[in-house]
Design an enzyme around this catalytic site. Structure first.
Site, PDB file in Angstrom:
ATOM      1  N   ASN A 163     -12.881   6.395   1.677  1.00 27.25           N
ATOM      2  CA  ASN A 163     -11.355   7.055   2.606  1.00 27.25           C
ATOM      3  C   ASN A 163     -10.417   6.709   1.994  1.00 27.25           C
ATOM      4  OD1 ASN A 163     -13.213   3.623   4.621  1.00 27.25           O
ATOM      5  ND2 ASN A 163     -12.574   6.765   5.719  1.00 27.25           N
ATOM      6  N   ASP A 191      -8.155  -4.061   7.219  1.00 32.82           N
ATOM      7  CA  ASP A 191      -7.013  -2.862   7.504  1.00 32.82           C
ATOM      8  C   ASP A 191      -6.727  -2.740   8.832  1.00 32.82           C
ATOM      9  OD1 ASP A 191      -5.228  -0.467   6.400  1.00 32.82           O
ATOM     10  OD2 ASP A 191      -7.004   0.598   7.128  1.00 32.82           O
ATOM     11  N   HIS A 229      -0.286   7.568   6.200  1.00 34.76           N
ATOM     12  CA  HIS A 229       0.854   7.258   5.593  1.00 34.76           C
ATOM     13  C   HIS A 229       1.366   8.615   5.942  1.00 34.76           C
ATOM     14  CE1 HIS A 229      -0.357   4.002   3.200  1.00 34.76           C
ATOM     15  NE2 HIS A 229      -1.376   3.616   3.162  1.00 34.76           N
ATOM     16  N   HIS A 246      -9.986   0.508   0.304  1.00 34.23           N
ATOM     17  CA  HIS A 246     -10.963   1.047   1.240  1.00 34.23           C
ATOM     18  C   HIS A 246     -11.425   2.543   0.242  1.00 34.23           C
ATOM     19  CE1 HIS A 246      -7.708   3.691   1.612  1.00 34.23           C
ATOM     20  NE2 HIS A 246      -6.878   2.577   2.729  1.00 34.23           N
ATOM     21  N   GLU A 269       0.912  -0.835   0.160  1.00 36.65           N
ATOM     22  CA  GLU A 269       0.352   0.297   0.005  1.00 36.65           C
ATOM     23  C   GLU A 269       0.907   0.872  -0.135  1.00 36.65           C
ATOM     24  OE1 GLU A 269      -3.619   2.394   2.396  1.00 36.65           O
ATOM     25  OE2 GLU A 269      -2.425   0.281   3.128  1.00 36.65           O
ATOM     26  N   LEU A 319      -7.966   8.870  11.144  1.00 38.81           N
ATOM     27  CA  LEU A 319      -7.795   7.143  11.569  1.00 38.81           C
ATOM     28  C   LEU A 319      -6.621   6.202  10.330  1.00 38.81           C
ATOM     29  CD1 LEU A 319     -11.703   6.717  10.482  1.00 38.81           C
ATOM     30  CD2 LEU A 319     -10.739   6.386  12.279  1.00 38.81           C
ATOM     31  N   ALA A 320      -6.240   5.791  11.669  1.00 33.81           N
ATOM     32  CA  ALA A 320      -5.018   4.935  11.531  1.00 33.81           C
ATOM     33  C   ALA A 320      -5.151   3.648  11.012  1.00 33.81           C
ATOM     34  CB  ALA A 320      -3.871   5.192  12.182  1.00 33.81           C
ATOM     35  N   GLY A 321      -6.009   2.768   9.829  1.00 33.80           N
ATOM     36  CA  GLY A 321      -6.635   1.411   9.974  1.00 33.80           C
ATOM     37  C   GLY A 321      -7.457   1.328  10.893  1.00 33.80           C
TER      38      GLY A 321
END
Length: 376
Positions: free
Chosen positions: A222, A278, A144, A219, A132, A311-313
């Site tokens: 998102n 995720d 990221h 996803h 990814e 949001l992170a995963g």
């Protein structure tokens, strides 16, 4: 002649498309399974009676960043892969694509080697690799590290074409801003599953990328350009292009159930929406925080976020995602189960074996408990 080894009754049986009531799952001595009527169970076959629930093949998850307290990015090694796969097997997932989030070229090379070695060693649950990044859009980077995002160079493409010779199920999330359609076509022709994500591209650009060979959106909703009245964006293109499937984080946090319903209604098919977790290091563990590229990720109330709230995963399991799809989205149970099993498996060039005894599990009526049938 293959002999019957055992039979299971009392639960519904999902064959990948249909739920069977009042039937039995027959396990043969060669490990294959067969759905039969209870009256057809051989008289000398041991029978196990289950108290409701569903018998089905293990889940297939094409986006798994970590589990068991560790991130794949932290240590892209065979040992890490074994830990992550074991954590997800404990949650009902039989096959995963470990996912490397945008990182340095050396970490990417290490991830490719680790997965290649894991496949060679037959590490259970590892069926390929999902990269990814790093060829994404800084404008839609999400969690990221923007300093590591960069355009794809000829050397990067050569590396991916070499990797797919050793990793048949190689998935890459890219943004059209950082790759060309010629590069997408070359990867797709080589068997790489090209997915569009972390992109701010417009509808026409996304449609051209799908036409070039991209098969998926990462996803859905998102970290991508949204669908608006006069600018459908990547969301609109993913739903409008019949050849594009879409991964979906169905935790009712990343996407509102009403928007999931709208997406399912709008999707043109035949490619379909499938579920991904995720998942991060928290999956199958009690950790409340961890680090990604030197930044702390916090776990609270079913969310994983950076300090600024990004949001992170996801803090999500497949049974939880199926419950959201059935109870809040109102997706038919058979379809929700397929979105976690046969539909993602169908995205793979070399899909995992399904409906074999060692990959079959039992889910309780409320999908709150699971056991592999070998453990029953």
């Amino acid at each position: 002649m293959t002999q019957a080894q055992s039979a299971y009754i009392g639960a519904r049986i999902f064959d990948g498309a249909t739920l069977w009531d009042d039937h039995a799952l027959l396990v043969l001595s060669d490990g294959e399974t067969r759905i039969i009527g209870p009256q057809d169970i051989p008289s000398d076959c041991p029978t196990h009676s289950l108290d409701g629930g569903i018998l089905l093949s293990g889940f297939v998850d094409l986006q798994v960043n970590g589990g068991g307290g560790i991130m794949f990015n932290d240590a892209p090694t065979v040992k890490t892969l074994a830990t992550v796969a074991a954590a997800h097997r404990g949650l009902g997932t039989a096959a995963i694509l470990p996912t490397l989030i945008t990182d340095t070229p050396s970490q990417t090379a290490a991830a490719i080697k680790a997965v290649t070695d894991a496949l060679d060693q037959g590490i259970s649950g590892i069926v390929g690799l999902h990269l990814e990044g790093p060829h994404l859009s800084v404008a839609r980077k999400g969690a990221h590290d923007g300093t590591l995002i960069r355009p794809m160079q000829d050397s990067d493409l050569r590396g991916m074409l070499d990797a797919v010779d050793h990793i048949p199920n190689l998935m890459m999330t890219v943004a059209p801003e950082s790759v060309t359609n010629a590069q997408i076509r070359a990867m797709a022709d080589a068997g790489i599953i090209v997915s569009l994500g972390h992109s701010d591209c417009d509808y026409d650009t996304a449609m051209a990328a799908f036409d070039a060979g991209a098969r998926c959106a990462t996803h859905l909703f998102n970290a991508m350009s949204q669908a608006q009245a006069r600018a459908p964006g990547l969301v609109g293109a993913a739903l409008d292009h019949g050849g594009a499937a879409s991964g979906l984080i169905a935790d009712a946090v990343h996407v509102h159930p009403a928007m999931i319903r709208a997406a399912l209604a709008a999707n043109q098919g035949p490619s379909e929406v499938f579920l991904v977790t995720d998942a991060m290091a928290t999956a199958g563990s009690d950790v409340t925080s961890f680090h990604l590229n030197g930044r702390e990720i916090l776990r609270s109330d079913g969310r994983l976020t950076l300090a600024d709230g990004t949001l992170a995963g996801a803090d999500l399991t497949m049974p939880q995602a199926i419950r959201v799809m059935v109870e809040q989205v109102k997706d038919p149970l058979e379809k929700a189960l397929a979105r976690a099993t046969t539909i993602p498996a169908g995205m793979l060039r070399c899909p995992p074996s399904q409906n074999r005894a060692d990959e079959m599990m039992w889910l309780s009526q409320g999908m709150t408990k699971m056991s592999w049938i070998a453990e029953l």
